[in-house]
Design a protein around this motif. Structure first.
Motif, PDB file in Angstrom:
ATOM      1  N   LEU A  62      27.893  31.278  37.746  1.00 25.29           N
ATOM      2  CA  LEU A  62      26.734  30.416  38.021  1.00 25.29           C
ATOM      3  C   LEU A  62      25.644  30.608  36.972  1.00 25.29           C
ATOM      4  N   LEU A  63      25.408  31.852  36.582  1.00 25.54           N
ATOM      5  CA  LEU A  63      24.394  32.119  35.565  1.00 25.54           C
ATOM      6  C   LEU A  63      24.777  31.485  34.237  1.00 25.54           C
ATOM      7  N   ASP A  64      26.087  31.425  33.955  1.00 26.65           N
ATOM      8  CA  ASP A  64      26.547  30.741  32.741  1.00 26.65           C
ATOM      9  C   ASP A  64      26.270  29.245  32.830  1.00 26.65           C
ATOM     10  N   VAL A  65      26.555  28.653  33.978  1.00 28.40           N
ATOM     11  CA  VAL A  65      26.323  27.222  34.156  1.00 28.40           C
ATOM     12  C   VAL A  65      24.843  26.895  33.950  1.00 28.40           C
ATOM     13  N   TYR A  66      23.970  27.758  34.466  1.00 32.45           N
ATOM     14  CA  TYR A  66      22.535  27.498  34.379  1.00 32.45           C
ATOM     15  C   TYR A  66      21.919  28.024  33.077  1.00 32.45           C
ATOM     16  N   GLN A  67      22.756  28.627  32.221  1.00 30.25           N
ATOM     17  CA  GLN A  67      22.316  29.134  30.916  1.00 30.25           C
ATOM     18  C   GLN A  67      21.059  30.009  31.054  1.00 30.25           C
ATOM     19  N   VAL A  68      21.184  30.990  31.908  1.00 28.31           N
ATOM     20  CA  VAL A  68      20.070  31.899  32.175  1.00 28.31           C
ATOM     21  C   VAL A  68      19.895  32.857  31.000  1.00 28.31           C
ATOM     22  N   PRO A  69      18.688  33.023  30.479  1.00 32.11           N
ATOM     23  CA  PRO A  69      18.452  33.900  29.337  1.00 32.11           C
ATOM     24  C   PRO A  69      18.690  35.372  29.693  1.00 32.11           C
ATOM     25  N   PRO A  70      18.944  36.234  28.678  1.00 35.13           N
ATOM     26  CA  PRO A  70      19.366  37.621  28.924  1.00 35.13           C
ATOM     27  C   PRO A  70      18.480  38.423  29.882  1.00 35.13           C
ATOM     28  N   GLY A  71      17.176  38.417  29.690  1.00 32.84           N
ATOM     29  CA  GLY A  71      16.305  39.233  30.544  1.00 32.84           C
ATOM     30  C   GLY A  71      16.403  38.831  32.007  1.00 32.84           C
ATOM     31  N   GLN A  72      16.300  37.545  32.262  1.00 39.71           N
ATOM     32  CA  GLN A  72      16.393  37.047  33.631  1.00 39.71           C
ATOM     33  C   GLN A  72      17.794  37.267  34.187  1.00 39.71           C
ATOM     34  N   ARG A  73      18.775  37.124  33.329  1.00 38.50           N
ATOM     35  CA  ARG A  73      20.176  37.305  33.733  1.00 38.50           C
ATOM     36  C   ARG A  73      20.394  38.724  34.254  1.00 38.50           C
ATOM     37  N   GLU A  74      19.924  39.716  33.512  1.00 38.26           N
ATOM     38  CA  GLU A  74      20.127  41.106  33.921  1.00 38.26           C
ATOM     39  C   GLU A  74      19.428  41.390  35.255  1.00 38.26           C
ATOM     40  N   ALA A  75      18.241  40.838  35.429  1.00 40.59           N
ATOM     41  CA  ALA A  75      17.519  41.060  36.683  1.00 40.59           C
ATOM     42  C   ALA A  75      18.289  40.463  37.858  1.00 40.59           C
ATOM     43  N   LEU A  76      18.867  39.275  37.670  1.00 40.42           N
ATOM     44  CA  LEU A  76      19.615  38.634  38.747  1.00 40.42           C
ATOM     45  C   LEU A  76      20.938  39.358  39.013  1.00 40.42           C
ATOM     46  N   ILE A  77      21.516  39.959  37.992  1.00 42.92           N
ATOM     47  CA  ILE A  77      22.750  40.722  38.193  1.00 42.92           C
ATOM     48  C   ILE A  77      22.471  41.948  39.072  1.00 42.92           C
ATOM     49  N   VAL A  78      21.337  42.596  38.836  1.00 42.12           N
ATOM     50  CA  VAL A  78      20.958  43.743  39.681  1.00 42.12           C
ATOM     51  C   VAL A  78      20.814  43.296  41.133  1.00 42.12           C
ATOM     52  N   ILE A  79      20.129  42.179  41.337  1.00 47.08           N
ATOM     53  CA  ILE A  79      19.952  41.653  42.696  1.00 47.08           C
ATOM     54  C   ILE A  79      21.304  41.306  43.305  1.00 47.08           C
ATOM     55  N   ALA A  80      22.189  40.702  42.514  1.00 46.74           N
ATOM     56  CA  ALA A  80      23.507  40.319  43.016  1.00 46.74           C
ATOM     57  C   ALA A  80      24.316  41.530  43.431  1.00 46.74           C
ATOM     58  N   ARG A  81      24.228  42.607  42.680  1.00 45.19           N
ATOM     59  CA  ARG A  81      24.964  43.823  43.044  1.00 45.19           C
ATOM     60  C   ARG A  81      24.451  44.394  44.361  1.00 45.19           C
ATOM     61  N   ASP A  82      23.139  44.381  44.536  1.00 47.61           N
ATOM     62  CA  ASP A  82      22.581  44.834  45.814  1.00 47.61           C
ATOM     63  C   ASP A  82      23.030  43.915  46.952  1.00 47.61           C
ATOM     64  N   ALA A  83      23.044  42.613  46.680  1.00 48.51           N
ATOM     65  CA  ALA A  83      23.411  41.639  47.708  1.00 48.51           C
ATOM     66  C   ALA A  83      24.872  41.754  48.110  1.00 48.51           C
ATOM     67  N   ALA A  84      25.713  42.202  47.172  1.00 52.50           N
ATOM     68  CA  ALA A  84      27.154  42.268  47.426  1.00 52.50           C
ATOM     69  C   ALA A  84      27.583  43.577  48.064  1.00 52.50           C
ATOM     70  N   THR A  85      26.666  44.514  48.231  1.00 53.17           N
ATOM     71  CA  THR A  85      27.003  45.803  48.828  1.00 53.17           C
ATOM     72  C   THR A  85      27.727  45.571  50.138  1.00 53.17           C
ATOM     73  N   ALA A  86      28.887  46.222  50.287  1.00 57.03           N
ATOM     74  CA  ALA A  86      29.670  45.917  51.480  1.00 57.03           C
ATOM     75  C   ALA A  86      30.331  47.146  52.086  1.00 57.03           C
ATOM     76  N   ARG A  87      31.579  47.374  51.770  1.00 54.14           N
ATOM     77  CA  ARG A  87      32.387  48.311  52.535  1.00 54.14           C
ATOM     78  C   ARG A  87      31.802  49.714  52.628  1.00 54.14           C
ATOM     79  N   GLY A  88      31.477  50.305  51.494  1.00 52.70           N
ATOM     80  CA  GLY A  88      30.941  51.661  51.537  1.00 52.70           C
ATOM     81  C   GLY A  88      29.653  51.736  52.335  1.00 52.70           C
ATOM     82  N   TRP A  89      28.800  50.735  52.164  1.00 56.29           N
ATOM     83  CA  TRP A  89      27.515  50.727  52.875  1.00 56.29           C
ATOM     84  C   TRP A  89      27.736  50.615  54.372  1.00 56.29           C
ATOM     85  N   TRP A  90      28.641  49.695  54.790  1.00 57.44           N
ATOM     86  CA  TRP A  90      28.888  49.537  56.223  1.00 57.44           C
ATOM     87  C   TRP A  90      29.519  50.782  56.814  1.00 57.44           C
TER      88      TRP A  90
END
Length: 306
Positions: A62-90
């Motif tokens: 999705l970030l590729d489709v929206y051509q998100v610049p590097p700084g914003q991209r890295e910040a959203l990747i961090v958020i995405a990793r937190d959002a995807a937390t699953a098995r170990g956390w549960w």
């Protein structure tokens, strides 16, 4: 329970950011899914609504489709990793139903928690014996509840107030919440002593609202609620309102601001923390006269039920 960003909040934030990027590019759900080869728009819709744990690879696409610049991209990747937390956390949270999970996710990453309960002790402050009565009463209305599993899960959730970096936790309890009702005397006395011990922790505040307390404007909450604020100010402050069958999550700024104002009024009307703790201590040593009503009635486990 490890301190971490709240997955449910990060999912909501990630979804909002991805929706904003799509709107910026004037793209429809169908157009984006077409570019990615996704068979249905429901997948993207659920990601944008924060209703599913996103796959990091999907977010990168999705970030590729929206051509998100590097700084914003890295910040959203961090958020995405937190959002995807699953098995170990549960696994760390133990066994719990869906309603408990919602609260557990919010609690895990919160910097501030404020809970209001008009009739019962909040889940994070319950002893196992009191919790068992609460859950058993809820199971009478929701037979699929596994009482012992729910009590075990609740105990794991309570680690949030014992971890090295706990949130600032405040419980606002109406006087009725300190009424034993039909609770067995030994269970109730243990619960009150537990509240007194918790109130001695530097990050835990318990404030009692006397029966004749009148918040400014005589505004009284109509239902139990919990308020959460997070270390990252960009994560939306959140209110959970508990009902018999489900819980309402509020994140809109205007809605949350109203509850913040209500909390200020309740705090102004409540007894000071030291006086509240002293009152709880006195009641813990007084004879308990059980009443015929059951104080542990309720619906399927939400927060007060948890």
């Amino acid at each position: 329970m490890p301190s971490s960003a709240s997955p449910v909040i990060r999912r909501a934030r990630l979804g909002a950011e991805l929706r904003r990027l799509r709107h910026r590019d004037a793209l429809t759900l169908k157009q984006v899914c077409g570019r990615l080869g996704w068979a249905s728009t429901s997948k993207l819709s659920r990601i944008e609504l924060g209703q599913s744990r996103p796959d990091l690879a999907d977010v990168l696409d999705l970030l590729d489709v929206y051509q998100v610049p590097p700084g914003q991209r890295e910040a959203l990747i961090v958020i995405a990793r937190d959002a995807a937390t699953a098995r170990g956390w549960w696994k760390a949270l133990g066994e719990m139903g869906e309603r408990q999970r919602d609260y557990a996710e919010l609690e895990s990453g919160a910097a501030t928690i404020v809970e209001y309960q008009p009739a019962v002790v909040p889940g994070l402050l319950q002893t196992p014996a009191y919790a068992r009565l609460r859950v058993a009463a809820g199971a009478a209305l929701c037979s699929e509840v596994d009482v012992e599993a729910d009590v075990r899960a609740r105990a794991v959730r309570q680690e949030v107030v014992r971890r090295p970096d706990p949130p600032a936790y405040t419980a606002l309890l109406a006087e009725r919440a300190c009424d034993p009702g039909g609770t067995p005397p030994d269970v109730w006395r243990e619960q009150l002593r537990h509240l007194v011990a918790l109130a001695d922790r530097p990050h835990v505040t318990i404030r009692l609202l006397p029966g004749d307390a009148a918040p400014e404007g005589s505004v009284h909450p109509l239902a139990p609620f919990s308020y959460y604020a997070f270390p990252d100010p960009a994560d939306p402050r959140t209110v959970m309102v508990e009902t018999l069958t489900t819980d309402l999550r509020l994140v809109a700024e205007d809605d949350v601001a109203r509850y913040e104002h209500l909390i200020d009024r309740l705090l102004a009307a409540a007894l000071p923390a030291a006086e509240s703790a002293a009152l709880l201590a006195r009641r813990a040593e007084q004879p308990v006269v059980p009443r015929p009503r059951a104080p542990v009635g309720g619906g399927p486990p939400g927060d007060g039920e948890s």
